[in-house]
Design an enzyme around this catalytic site. Structure first.
Site, mmCIF file in Angstrom:
data_model
loop_
_atom_site.group_PDB
_atom_site.id
_atom_site.type_symbol
_atom_site.label_atom_id
_atom_site.label_comp_id
_atom_site.label_asym_id
_atom_site.label_seq_id
_atom_site.Cartn_x
_atom_site.Cartn_y
_atom_site.Cartn_z
ATOM 1 N N LYS A 148 39.133 -13.839 24.139
ATOM 2 C CA LYS A 148 38.784 -15.076 23.171
ATOM 3 C C LYS A 148 37.454 -14.899 23.049
ATOM 4 O O LYS A 148 36.442 -15.016 22.330
ATOM 5 C CB LYS A 148 39.351 -16.280 23.468
ATOM 6 C CG LYS A 148 38.852 -17.335 22.342
ATOM 7 C CD LYS A 148 39.290 -16.864 20.892
ATOM 8 C CE LYS A 148 38.587 -17.934 19.834
ATOM 9 N NZ LYS A 148 38.482 -17.630 18.569
ATOM 10 N N GLU A 204 41.958 -6.002 14.251
ATOM 11 C CA GLU A 204 41.792 -6.621 15.533
ATOM 12 C C GLU A 204 43.282 -7.326 15.916
ATOM 13 O O GLU A 204 43.528 -7.369 16.958
ATOM 14 C CB GLU A 204 40.713 -7.699 16.030
ATOM 15 C CG GLU A 204 40.696 -8.788 15.226
ATOM 16 C CD GLU A 204 39.784 -9.856 15.652
ATOM 17 O OE1 GLU A 204 39.271 -9.637 16.879
ATOM 18 O OE2 GLU A 204 39.175 -10.460 14.544
HETATM 19 C C1 AGP Z 1 36.374 -12.245 16.103
HETATM 20 O O1 AGP Z 1 37.659 -12.376 15.169
HETATM 21 C C2 AGP Z 1 36.463 -11.612 17.214
HETATM 22 N N1 AGP Z 1 37.249 -12.582 18.439
HETATM 23 C C3 AGP Z 1 34.956 -11.431 18.060
HETATM 24 O O2 AGP Z 1 34.496 -10.552 17.168
HETATM 25 C C4 AGP Z 1 34.110 -12.489 18.187
HETATM 26 O O3 AGP Z 1 33.795 -12.916 16.958
HETATM 27 C C5 AGP Z 1 32.853 -12.190 18.981
HETATM 28 O O4 AGP Z 1 33.199 -11.706 20.266
HETATM 29 C C6 AGP Z 1 31.985 -13.184 19.037
HETATM 30 O O5 AGP Z 1 32.422 -14.325 19.719
HETATM 31 P P1 AGP Z 1 31.585 -16.061 19.947
HETATM 32 O O6 AGP Z 1 31.491 -16.198 18.318
HETATM 33 O O7 AGP Z 1 32.421 -16.512 20.577
HETATM 34 O O8 AGP Z 1 30.151 -15.652 20.223
#
Ligand code: AGP
Length: 614
Positions: free
Chosen positions: A609, A494
């Site tokens: 994010k 990523e």
């Molecule tokens: C992780 O590095 C990513 N940014 C993404 O997979 C993230 O973990 C996922 O979108 C879940 O987000 P949350 O923990 O805020 O629910």
């Protein structure tokens, strides 16, 4: 993360301390306090539970006059949030006050020795031990230089600390020590300041001194003397920082991701917080977000999450089944929400989410509630949609995570899930944690082990050179380290845009081994745990096919280390906490590969994010 502010100079300290604490509010806290040395030579302390408004109301009622002072916002670790547990802490004489960020690993024996000599403690905190130990040593040797006493006491403490000490017996001097959590000096005109990070200092000065681990400082309005705890002088030049507020929040790091990786030793301590007493092994039901009664009554647990949080859920499954013997299923939220799920009143549904706003996880939890299932949210943002939706919150205290690639949120999720596993074990009749349990010792040692894992960064930065031009990378792990392998692969892809895949090491021979050749880097997690021998034989299969093997092993490894191409030793900790430490080198590897490739580390292409849409 606790906030620290100190001032020594010609101005009234109180308004400077309060303003500084306000600038550190983003770090999260549940109590606050300040101590000011009055012109009459007395140190006065005002503390309050809750938000800074409660503290300022107290101060308005009883102003604290004086030109030297320290202030602190506390996120409860040892001891629940309360005025008694808030900092600054005093010694028995009331003439020594201390503020502290971090964890004193050996506070128990130190506290017992002080109690044995009749020292009266007023709090449940490890931080008070610092104040009382200094006060006791000072009363034993009143003619000994105070700074020498402080150095000696800190030398006898293990763990992590950012500490500021003020004594009425050495007016207008602050002693500062760092071992782990960040602490910065601000050099003004005829005045000097100290704080947890630059945001509290920039209104007064841009001349900053970033302290290093082991530094000990004697700070007056016009002088800064830096030594080690051994008293040997150290050179710490000041830097004039041209920072704006965002840069200040990066605290000197090139990227938020780098800062957030470095914050992990501190925020795991805050996440344990007052959920579990490392002294007694007792859990706080309200902080755990779910009652023992409910945990005892469910048939199974279903975890719903996305991305990195889903990886945390897989580790949580391993821990909850292994420790609490409760069946656990882990589902992608985006899959769960469109399935005719079979959850109901006897299924506890746990949603894991850093942001607490991920649309799929919100929807999955909403469906679970509609089916009558009790719900818990493992979330990092208080007041988020998920925090408001669920029946209870098991909070992580990672602080704001700005980098899109989740790092400290993941490790604090793992810590929260490890606590839940032992809490569930006790609730379901499997026995509680007795004082001295290896898991309690493992939690106390965890920040130190994380610091040691972070110290691998120079080797990992060098290693990143070998991966920067890879087309594909394979990550392997077994047991609780299979999800860590998945997480390492996700981090790499990523932010560096290199395709990477995580796989159970035991699955190699069922297909992926066809990929192995001299070109394909294989990153393997091989801690000395119950599955080590199995992993070692899987990795021999990789080497037998000329695979390029990068192995993260435990110190003193005498097997995998003999045939891997690259070997890095990762600290060995309690098995339930090993994934927390094992992931750090993988975070650093992804970070440095992405930097080498000129990628936007904090805001990778196509990513947000928080995915608040389907
Ligand atoms: C992780 O590095 C990513 N940014 C993404 O997979 C993230 O973990 C996922 O979108 C879940 O987000 P949350 O923990 O805020 O629910």
């Amino acid at each position: 993360m606790c906030g620290i502010v100190g001032y020594v100079g010609p101005r009234e300290a109180t308004p400077i301390l309060v303003d500084g604490l306000k600038r550190l509010e983003y770090r999260g806290y549940d109590s606050a306090g300040i101590a000011v040395l009055g012109e009459d030579g007395l140190v006065r302390v005002t503390r309050s539970e809750g938000k800074l408004g409660n503290l300022t109301a107290r101060i308005e009622g009883e102003p604290l006059a004086g030109r030297t002072g320290i202030g602190h916002t506390r996120w409860a670790t040892h001891g629940r949030p309360s005025e008694e547990n808030a900092h600054p802490h005093r010694d028995a004489s009331g003439r020594v006050v201390v503020i502290h960020n971090g964890i004193i690993e050996n506070f128990l024996p130190l506290k017992k020795a002080l109690l044995a000599r009749g020292v009266p403690f007023t709090s449940e905190t490890d931080s008070e031990v610092i104040a009382q130990a200094i006060g006791a040593a000072h009363s034993d040797a009143p003619d000994r230089p105070f700074g020498e006493i402080v150095r000696t006491v800190l030398s006898g403490m293990t763990g992590m600390y950012a500490v500021v000490v003020l004594s009425a017996d050495e007016p207008h001097v602050l002693y500062v020590a760092k071992n782990g959590p960040p602490i910065v000096l601000g050099l003004g005109e005829g005045e000097n300041l100290v704080a947890s990070d630059a945001t509290a200092l920039l209104p007064h000065t841009r001349d900053l001194v970033f302290l290093e681990d082991g530094d000990f400082v004697r700070l007056t309005a016009t002088t800064v003397e830096v030594t080690g705890l051994d008293g040997v002088p150290r050179s710490r030049p000041s830097r004039r920082v041209p920072w704006d507020a965002v840069a200040a929040e990066k605290g000197g790091y090139p990227h938020f991701m780098a800062k957030e990786i470095a914050e992990q030793p501190t925020v795991v301590v805050e996440t344990v917080g007052h959920k579990l007493s490392l002294e007694t092994g007792r859990f706080s039901e309200d902080a755990m977000g779910v009652s023992p009664k409910l945990l005892a009554g469910v048939d199974r647990i279903v975890i719903v999450a996305c991305g990195t949080s889903w990886h945390a859920g897989l580790v949580g499954k391993f821990l909850l089944e292994e420790v609490a013997r409760v069946p656990v299923e882990v589902d992608y939220s985006s899959e769960f929400r469109y399935r005719r799920s079979l959850v109901g009143p006897r299924t506890l549904v746990v949603g894991i989410s850093q942001s607490g706003e991920t649309a799929d996880t919100v929807a999955a939890l909403t469906d679970a509630k509609r089916s009558g299932a009790p719900t818990v949210g493992v979330v990092n943002v208080p007041g988020s949609a998920i925090a408001r939706l669920v029946d209870g919150v098991l909070a992580t205290h990672a602080g704001p995570e700005i980098g899109v690639a989740s790092t400290k949120a993941f490790t604090t999720q793992l810590v929260a899930l490890a606590l839940l596993a032992y809490y569930a074990r006790e609730a379901r009749g499997g026995g509680g944690l007795e004082p001295g349990d290896p898991f309690l010792a493992g939690l106390a040692h965890l920040p130190v082990a994380l610091q040691q894992a972070l110290a691998l960064e120079p080797k990992i930065e060098k290693l990143s050179r070998t991966l920067a031009h890879a087309r594909d990378v394979l990550f392997l792990g077994r047991g609780a380290h299979y999800p860590v392998a998945l997480e390492g692969a996700l981090k790499l892809k990523e932010i560096s845009y290199i395709h990477a895949e995580g796989y159970p090491a035991g699955e190699m021979k069922h297909g992926p081994i066809a990929l192995i050749d001299g070109e394909l880097p294989v990153v393997a997690l091989a801690p000395k745990d119950a599955l080590y021998d199995k992993v070692a034989s899987n990795l021999r299969e990789v080497k037998a096919r000329e695979g390029r093997l990068i192995a993260f092993v435990s110190p003193g490894d005498e097997d995998v280390a003999t045939f891997a191409d690259e070997v890095l030793e990762v600290p060995l900790v309690h098995p339930a906490l090993q994934p927390v430490v094992s992931v750090v080198p993988l975070q650093l590897l992804a970070y440095h590969v992405a930097r080498r490739r000129g990628c936007d580390v904090d805001q990778p292409r196509n990513l947000a994010k928080s995915v608040t849409v389907e």
